[in-house]
Design a protein around this motif. Structure first.
Motif, PDB file in Angstrom:
ATOM      1  N   ASN A 149       0.813  -1.219   0.000  1.00 22.43           N
ATOM      2  CA  ASN A 149       0.000   0.000   0.000  1.00 22.43           C
ATOM      3  C   ASN A 149       0.850   1.273   0.000  1.00 22.43           C
ATOM      4  O   ASN A 149       0.311   2.381  -0.103  1.00 22.43           O
ATOM      5  CB  ASN A 149      -0.924   0.025   1.225  1.00 22.43           C
ATOM      6  N   GLY A 150       2.160   1.116   0.164  1.00 20.58           N
ATOM      7  CA  GLY A 150       3.050   2.285   0.189  1.00 20.58           C
ATOM      8  C   GLY A 150       2.871   3.144   1.419  1.00 20.58           C
ATOM      9  O   GLY A 150       3.040   4.369   1.371  1.00 20.58           O
ATOM     10  N   ASP A 151       2.528   2.503   2.545  1.00 21.30           N
ATOM     11  CA  ASP A 151       2.219   3.260   3.751  1.00 21.30           C
ATOM     12  C   ASP A 151       3.397   4.069   4.277  1.00 21.30           C
ATOM     13  O   ASP A 151       3.218   5.162   4.824  1.00 21.30           O
ATOM     14  CB  ASP A 151       1.710   2.327   4.854  1.00 21.30           C
ATOM     15  N   THR A 154       3.660   7.207   2.076  1.00 23.29           N
ATOM     16  CA  THR A 154       2.530   8.100   2.329  1.00 23.29           C
ATOM     17  C   THR A 154       2.658   8.756   3.691  1.00 23.29           C
ATOM     18  O   THR A 154       2.363   9.950   3.856  1.00 23.29           O
ATOM     19  CB  THR A 154       1.199   7.326   2.240  1.00 23.29           C
ATOM     20  N   SER A 156       5.386   9.490   5.158  1.00 24.58           N
ATOM     21  CA  SER A 156       6.424  10.516   5.028  1.00 24.58           C
ATOM     22  C   SER A 156       5.857  11.792   4.408  1.00 24.58           C
ATOM     23  O   SER A 156       6.214  12.900   4.812  1.00 24.58           O
ATOM     24  CB  SER A 156       7.581   9.994   4.166  1.00 24.58           C
ATOM     25  N   LEU A 157       4.997  11.643   3.409  1.00 20.62           N
ATOM     26  CA  LEU A 157       4.377  12.817   2.786  1.00 20.62           C
ATOM     27  C   LEU A 157       3.489  13.556   3.777  1.00 20.62           C
ATOM     28  O   LEU A 157       3.530  14.790   3.861  1.00 20.62           O
ATOM     29  CB  LEU A 157       3.569  12.394   1.560  1.00 20.62           C
ATOM     30  N   VAL A 158       2.686  12.797   4.519  1.00 20.66           N
ATOM     31  CA  VAL A 158       1.825  13.410   5.536  1.00 20.66           C
ATOM     32  C   VAL A 158       2.673  14.124   6.574  1.00 20.66           C
ATOM     33  O   VAL A 158       2.398  15.265   6.968  1.00 20.66           O
ATOM     34  CB  VAL A 158       0.929  12.346   6.202  1.00 20.66           C
ATOM     35  N   PHE A 214      -3.870   9.083  10.875  1.00 18.89           N
ATOM     36  CA  PHE A 214      -3.540   8.440   9.606  1.00 18.89           C
ATOM     37  C   PHE A 214      -3.044   7.013   9.842  1.00 18.89           C
ATOM     38  O   PHE A 214      -3.434   6.077   9.124  1.00 18.89           O
ATOM     39  CB  PHE A 214      -2.470   9.248   8.870  1.00 18.89           C
ATOM     40  N   ARG A 218      -4.608   3.471   8.318  1.00 20.84           N
ATOM     41  CA  ARG A 218      -3.832   2.548   7.491  1.00 20.84           C
ATOM     42  C   ARG A 218      -3.881   1.125   8.038  1.00 20.84           C
ATOM     43  O   ARG A 218      -3.704   0.167   7.280  1.00 20.84           O
ATOM     44  CB  ARG A 218      -2.378   3.019   7.383  1.00 20.84           C
TER      45      ARG A 218
END
Length: 292
Positions: A149-151, A154, A156-158, A214, A218
């Motif tokens: 899922n690339g958690d 994601t 890191s972006l958040v 978040f 997830r």
């Protein structure tokens, strides 16, 4: 670990840049803040802090949990573990992760890494000892789900967005205290620097509730991925086993800094929901049962 490392990087960077006088560039003639320059400055260093944390995550996970990477399986249990992770990774269409075992009595597992094709999946010795193969496979599928899922990316972006606004508003608060409260009209004074650092710590902790929210969301997606890869019944059974162990208060030997990456948070007593990395197990089981 990710959050603490990220916060440490941001604070150290802020102190270093302050000592070098970089922050003063953001003030026009030392009187007014240049908000555009300030926002760009905060975004650059906010995302740097987040992505440095991500790049360090696998190394720090190995160190803090004392994970032993399986280079060559030494017994039937390790062979099963590597084979199962390879099967699930292929099914999830990701690269083969590194596979490891960490010496904790509590049943837990984690996945981390900056690249979904070069991740790390590790399980505790306690989980391998007490879970049956279907339950252990479901836990591995959950962790593979996080990777697929690339958690980590994601997250890191958040975190980068959160860092940007933490740094931005901390400096606005520092500027206000320096100019309005302390009546300093000569450049950026000591009040600005001290207030900014204190505000960054306070706002960083406060903003972590967004990242925790978040993280909790997830977990539901990773459970769904685990159910897809290993079967809904097996995923529910694994979560129920974790629930039983939580009720029995099996000792948590995984470092607190690593719990956000685990299949279970390891909390014996729940913190405020705002700071929980995982939803309660009963909610996760109910979501799987009713397909939420």
């Amino acid at each position: 670990m990710f959050l603490l490392t990220n916060l440490a990087i941001i604070i150290v960077a802020s102190i270093s840049l302050s000592l070098l006088g970089v922050n003063s560039i953001l003030a026009d003639n030392g009187v007014d803040l240049n908000l555009t320059s300030l926002l760009i400055f905060c975004a650059v260093f906010g995302f740097i802090g987040s992505f440095v944390s991500l790049l360090l995550s696998k190394f720090m996970a190995k160190m803090t949990t004392k994970t032993k990477i399986i280079q060559q399986p030494a017994n039937e249990q390790e062979r099963w573990l590597v084979t199962t992770v390879a099967e699930l990774a292929k099914k999830a269409d990701i690269g083969m992760p590194e596979v490891g075992i960490f010496p904790a009595q509590q049943s837990n597992a984690f996945a981390t890494g900056w690249n979904r094709n070069k991740a790390l999946v590790a399980v505790s010795a306690g989980l391998l000892a007490r879970f049956d193969r279907d339950e252990a496979r479901a836990v591995l599928a959950h962790e593979i789900g996080h990777v697929a899922n690339g958690d980590m990316i994601t997250l890191s972006l958040v975190q980068g967005v959160v860092n940007t606004f933490v740094m931005f508003f901390a400096r606005l608060i520092g500027f206000f205290v320096d100019r309005v409260v302390l009546k300093n009209q000569r450049g950026l004074g000591l009040g600005y620097w001290i207030t900014t650092i204190v505000a960054e710590i306070f706002l960083g902790i406060l903003a972590s509730t967004i990242v925790m929210w978040f993280s909790r969301r997830r977990e539901f997606y990773a459970d769904a991925a685990g159910a897809s890869l290993a079967g809904r019944g097996a995923m529910i059974k694994a979560l129920q086993r974790l629930q039983q162990e939580s009720a029995a208060q099996v000792e948590n030997q995984m470092p607190d800094t690593m719990t956000a990456f685990g299949i279970s948070s390891g909390w014996k007593k729940r913190p405020s929901r705002l700071f929980m990395t995982h939803p309660p197990l009963e909610e996760r089981i109910e979501a799987l049962r009713f397909g939420q």
